[in-house]
Scaffold this motif. Structure first.
Motif, PDB file in Angstrom:
ATOM      1  N   UNK A  94      58.602  92.340  51.311  1.00 40.15           N
ATOM      2  CA  UNK A  94      59.716  93.163  51.783  1.00 40.15           C
ATOM      3  C   UNK A  94      61.027  92.523  51.319  1.00 40.15           C
ATOM      4  N   UNK A  95      61.437  92.781  50.071  1.00 39.70           N
ATOM      5  CA  UNK A  95      62.626  92.110  49.538  1.00 39.70           C
ATOM      6  C   UNK A  95      63.920  92.493  50.240  1.00 39.70           C
ATOM      7  N   UNK A  96      64.030  93.729  50.696  1.00 39.69           N
ATOM      8  CA  UNK A  96      65.275  94.175  51.332  1.00 39.69           C
ATOM      9  C   UNK A  96      65.352  93.762  52.792  1.00 39.69           C
ATOM     10  N   UNK A  97      64.231  93.878  53.497  1.00 41.07           N
ATOM     11  CA  UNK A  97      64.228  93.642  54.943  1.00 41.07           C
ATOM     12  C   UNK A  97      64.128  92.169  55.323  1.00 41.07           C
ATOM     13  N   UNK A  98      63.398  91.379  54.498  1.00 36.31           N
ATOM     14  CA  UNK A  98      63.000  90.070  55.027  1.00 36.31           C
ATOM     15  C   UNK A  98      62.894  88.963  53.993  1.00 36.31           C
ATOM     16  N   UNK A  99      62.266  89.230  52.860  1.00 35.30           N
ATOM     17  CA  UNK A  99      61.833  88.153  51.975  1.00 35.30           C
ATOM     18  C   UNK A  99      62.844  87.761  50.908  1.00 35.30           C
ATOM     19  N   UNK A 100      63.876  88.598  50.689  1.00 37.73           N
ATOM     20  CA  UNK A 100      64.717  88.356  49.525  1.00 37.73           C
ATOM     21  C   UNK A 100      63.928  88.659  48.258  1.00 37.73           C
ATOM     22  N   UNK A 101      64.573  88.541  47.110  1.00 40.23           N
ATOM     23  CA  UNK A 101      63.900  88.887  45.858  1.00 40.23           C
ATOM     24  C   UNK A 101      63.150  87.682  45.298  1.00 40.23           C
ATOM     25  N   UNK A 102      61.872  87.889  45.024  1.00 37.59           N
ATOM     26  CA  UNK A 102      61.012  86.877  44.421  1.00 37.59           C
ATOM     27  C   UNK A 102      60.736  87.339  42.992  1.00 37.59           C
ATOM     28  N   UNK A 103      61.344  86.686  41.991  1.00 37.36           N
ATOM     29  CA  UNK A 103      61.290  87.191  40.611  1.00 37.36           C
ATOM     30  C   UNK A 103      59.872  87.473  40.104  1.00 37.36           C
ATOM     31  N   UNK A 104      58.907  86.603  40.463  1.00 36.49           N
ATOM     32  CA  UNK A 104      57.537  86.792  39.961  1.00 36.49           C
ATOM     33  C   UNK A 104      56.910  88.095  40.438  1.00 36.49           C
TER      34      UNK A 104
END
Length: 239
Positions: A94-104
């Protein structure tokens, strides 16, 4: 069985409650320590322990923590865990809600659970990520019952997958083989299988239609669907 659960959020607590109800001995851990799990213990019947104790306890282990926290787990967490103990991964990105962006995870080359598997250094089994936690608690049905929900199970370890599929069936869901971890994109957020509670025949037909390899068009479509889903979830949290 002895089952260790690392993560006491919605999915971890729901699984603990159901599994203790089925007679399994469940040890549950979070990042803040056993003393913070008294309410969870009272509600689920699971025994609060440290993450290391939960890992050593299990005939099956469940890792159900936010994806961004996977790299923060102790590096030797599974050092004393036998190689034939299945490790279940329930994570979603969940890049928007929680995890931030993980490039891989942005390119589509890796699925969430392939990324988790790399960080844990152990083969994992992907399941329980595409069903709402409350449905784990309330919607399990006896085998053969009309309307029984099917859950996809993916792994690179055939023996571990079979053990986990048996547990899924015991919990009251039809276990559907979703192939390797690289094919587990078919059960991730944004896809038609996510949160759909499909029966087994429809889930198998969906996977056959999608195929094993994710195309660029599919990746773009499901990324857009996922972003829309996250925005809707954010609005609900704000309401």
């Amino acid at each position: 069985m002895n089952i260790g659960i690392i993560g006491a959020g919605h999915i971890g607590s729901a699984l603990a409650e159901r599994l203790t109800g089925l007679g399994h001995v469940v040890h549950i851990a979070n990042s803040r320590g056993p003393d913070t799990l008294k309410d969870v213990a009272q509600k689920t019947g699971a025994q609060p322990v440290t993450a290391e104790e939960a890992a050593r306890h299990g005939d099956i282990l469940v890792v159900t923590i936010p994806l961004k926290n996977i790299p923060d787990l102790p590096k030797n967490l599974f050092a004393d865990v036998a190689a034939d103990v299945p490790i279940i991964d329930t994570s979603n990105y969940y890049p928007l809600l929680r995890d931030g962006h993980i490039p891989e995870l942005e390119t589509g080359d890796l699925t969430e659970s392939e990324w988790v598997q790399r960080h844990l250094g152990r083969k994992v089994v992907k399941v329980f990520n595409n069903i709402y936690a409350d449905h784990i608690r309330t919607k399990g049905l006896p085998e053969g019952t009309a309307g029984r929900i099917a859950l996809p199970v993916a792994s690179d370890d055939a023996q571990a997958k079979q053990k986990v599929m048996a547990l899924v069936e015991e919990l009251g869901f039809d276990a559907v083989d979703d192939g390797s971890l690289h094919e587990s994109w078919r059960q991730q957020p944004g896809t038609p299988a996510y949160g759909a509670d499909l029966p087994a025949d429809q889930l198998r037909a969906l996977f056959e239609k999608l195929g094993p390899a994710r195309s660029e068009a599919q990746h773009a479509e499901y990324l857009a669907n996922h972003a829309k889903l996250e925005r809707e979830m954010a609005k609900k949290h704000q309401a």
